[in-house]
Design a protein around this motif. Structure first.
Motif: not given
Length: 114
Positions: A33-53, A17-25
């Motif tokens: 932001l604490d973390r951004v995760e991307t996942f291939p979208n099961k129905d659209g991955y062939m077209n470059g569609t992703i889901d993001v948490n 995983n690649v994580l974005i780290h933040t300073l303590n607030l």
């Protein structure tokens, strides 16, 4: 084994995983932001569609709208709407389309490892 002792597989791509780290607030009023995760979208991955948490450092204290802007190679920007929920620490954004997305391939003439 495919692991080389660094961050990459032999034929391209990160092997963890690649994580974005933040300073303590200092307080919850300064959520960040604490973390951004991307996942291939099961129905659209062939077209470059992703889901993001997107996870934040503290839970939200209200329900509401949150706009997020993603910037891709070539300066392409896309703003999408997400929703915050009281008590949750994350926002899920479904079906973000990556412009000019290409699936990984290992062909001799048209290898696509990025």
């Amino acid at each position: 084994p495919t692991y080389t002792g660094g961050d990459f597989y032999h034929y391209g791509g990160l092997n963890r995983n690649v994580l974005i780290h933040t300073l303590n607030l200092p307080n919850k009023a300064n959520n960040a932001l604490d973390r951004v995760e991307t996942f291939p979208n099961k129905d659209g991955y062939m077209n470059g569609t992703i889901d993001v948490n997107i996870t934040f450092t503290y839970p939200f204290t209200a329900n509401g709208r949150a706009d997020f802007t993603f910037e891709f190679d070539g300066g392409n920007k896309q703003t999408v709407e997400g929703s915050t929920s009281n008590g949750l620490q994350w926002v899920r954004i479904n079906q973000v389309t990556v412009p000019n997305a290409k699936l990984w391939s290992l062909g001799e003439k048209n290898a696509n490892l990025h």
